[in-house]
Write an enzyme that holds these catalytic residues in place. Structure first.
Site, PDB file in Angstrom:
ATOM      1  CG  HIS A 247      51.138  25.713  44.171  1.00  0.00           C
ATOM      2  ND1 HIS A 247      49.893  25.155  44.371  1.00  0.00           N
ATOM      3  CD2 HIS A 247      50.921  26.939  43.633  1.00  0.00           C
ATOM      4  CE1 HIS A 247      48.973  26.004  43.972  1.00  0.00           C
ATOM      5  NE2 HIS A 247      49.563  27.090  43.513  1.00  0.00           N
TER       6      HIS A 247
ATOM      7  CD  GLU B 287      52.257  30.697  45.694  1.00  0.00           C
ATOM      8  OE1 GLU B 287      51.229  31.390  45.544  1.00  0.00           O
ATOM      9  OE2 GLU B 287      52.686  29.903  44.832  1.00  0.00           O
ATOM     10  CG  HIS B 288      47.960  28.243  47.763  1.00  0.00           C
ATOM     11  ND1 HIS B 288      46.628  28.432  47.475  1.00  0.00           N
ATOM     12  CD2 HIS B 288      48.601  28.238  46.567  1.00  0.00           C
ATOM     13  CE1 HIS B 288      46.463  28.516  46.170  1.00  0.00           C
ATOM     14  NE2 HIS B 288      47.650  28.392  45.589  1.00  0.00           N
TER      15      HIS B 288
ATOM     16  CD  GLU C  15      44.768  28.513  50.705  1.00  0.00           C
ATOM     17  OE1 GLU C  15      44.825  29.112  49.605  1.00  0.00           O
ATOM     18  OE2 GLU C  15      43.966  28.841  51.604  1.00  0.00           O
TER      19      GLU C  15
ATOM     20  CD  GLU D  11      46.249  27.233  41.758  1.00  0.00           C
ATOM     21  OE1 GLU D  11      47.134  27.850  41.127  1.00  0.00           O
ATOM     22  OE2 GLU D  11      46.259  27.096  43.004  1.00  0.00           O
TER      23      GLU D  11
END
Length: 422
Positions: A50, A53-54, A123, A130
């Site tokens: 993940h 992906e960011h 990030e 998140e």
């Protein structure tokens, strides 16, 4: 509208290109689907897929993060990505004349991520936010806990976001290492649907990806449904209740039976659980059931939110309805569930984005793209007898339970299992 035409080409290094031309459309969706997701991580890597992906949109050797966004949005397009348990996808939706641009941008972010230290720190902070947001959203976090309770101690049971302490520690070498392990040409699928030219996309893919050296995908831990219970007491307005049962993977003959069963039980306002528990008894505002399938595992998942005073009644009534389906599931219920599944699938195929995702996923699963008619036929082949048989087998399998909120009055997993077996 003329029917879509599916074409597949595999480059010598194993990189696959699959397209569906949809004549009459003015747009297309194109992306790279990588068969590397949360379950492919080792324990110390949890959350890295993940995180990667960011980082895809933070810049490449050729483009800054702003240039990535501007090149797609200057032509009115849209670009995004997601990480699942088995895949990571990077995709864009553009007009038909801009497909080559979309493929070039997506190819660039997959092949040439810059991984600048400053961007990693930025990030990292976003992902920690998140994670915090998920922890503050009970009807989100409950499913992470349910997954962990279903597959304790396994890669398949770990959260996709990863724990905060892991995310805090990831660095450039970790990102590069995961790419090196899992982003080989044989693990990538370039899928495009809409108004597309297969041969032109293949030529572009050859130029972008044809030089990559093939390497086998690393083995991952097989999933084994164990089933356990997780209770988190918190002062909330509602108890959030989620329960899961072992179900077939997507290559199992019963995969469509499980889907029809879950839809009949909790797939809409006419479903058994909605009618019995919400409409007749008023025990909750929302309740649903769904079926999910993966390479070697699957789950029937149920969710409801209710008050602390009603959680015991809701739980036991849900269990009773699951048992009753083995004896009295009707033809009308099965027909309705089949119609819902087929309509959802066919309506979705009117979108090029949904088509691109479908052909990528099916190619990853089966090594081919079965025609829509084949899927429809398998749904239609599900019978009342098959549903009753499946319902009877389901309640004898392992269950998992996750509860969040004022849960003191909720029955235990052991009590649920005893009631299912009675």
């Amino acid at each position: 509208m003329s029917p879509a035409t599916t074409k597949l080409t595999t480059l010598p290094n194993g990189f696959r290109i699959v397209t569906e031309d949809m004549p009459g459309l003015q747009s297309a969706s194109a992306g790279i689907w990588v068969t590397a997701g949360g379950r492919h991580e080792r324990a110390e890597q949890n959350g890295i897929a993940h995180f990667l992906e960011h980082m895809a949109f933070k810049g490449t050797a050729r483009r800054t993060s702003l240039q990535i966004a501007e090149e797609i949005e200057d032509v009115g397009g849209y670009i995004n990505a997601y990480t699942s348990r088995e895949m990571t996808a990077y995709y864009a939706r553009v007009l038909k004349g801009d497909v080559a641009l979309a493929v070039d941008v997506i190819g660039d972010i997959v092949l040439n991520p810059a991984f600048h230290e400053a961007d990693i720190e930025t990030e990292r902070h976003v992902i920690l936010q998140e994670i915090g947001q998920a922890l503050d959203t009970p009807d989100d976090i409950i499913f992470d806990w349910l997954q962990e309770a279903s597959y304790p101690g396994q890669s398949f049971g770990r959260t996709i976001l990863g724990p905060a302490e892991r995310v805090q520690a990831f660095g450039r070498a970790d990102l590069q290492g995961f790419v090196g392990e899992h982003y080989g040409p044989g693990q990538m699928i370039l899928a495009a649907a809409g108004r597309v030219d297969h041969d032109a996309i293949v030529a572009q893919a050859q130029a972008l990806f044809g030089h990559l050296a093939a390497h086998p995908q690393r083995a991952f831990q097989e999933a084994s449904f164990a089933g356990s219970e997780r209770r988190e007491v918190k002062e909330l307005e509602q108890v959030h209740f989620a329960m899961a049962f072992d179900a077939p993977g997507y290559r199992h003959p019963d995969v469509f039976t499980a889907q029809v069963y879950a839809t009949a039980m909790g797939g809409g306002m006419s479903s058994r659980l909605f009618q019995k528990i919400r409409e007749e008894r008023g025990l909750c505002y929302s309740i649903f059931a769904q079926s999910g399938a993966y390479e070697d595992a699957g789950q029937i998942t149920l969710y409801a939110g209710t008050s602390a005073e009603e959680i015991a009644d809701l739980t036991l009534l849900t269990v009773d309805e699951l048992k009753r389906a083995a004896d009295d599931m009707t033809e009308a219920e099965v027909n309705r569930a089949r119609a819902q599944i087929k309509a959802g699938m066919l309506m979705g195929l009117e979108s090029p984005s949904a088509r691109a995702e479908r052909i990528a996923r099916l190619l990853a699963i089966h090594g081919r793209v079965p025609p829509v008619e084949e899927s429809v036929a398998r749904i239609d082949a599900v019978t009342v007898a098959g549903i009753r048989r499946y319902a009877g087998e389901l309640t004898g399998k392992g269950a998992a339970l996750a509860l969040y909120g004022p849960v003191e009055a909720a029955p235990t997993l052991e009590a649920i299992r005893e009631r299912l077996a009675a």
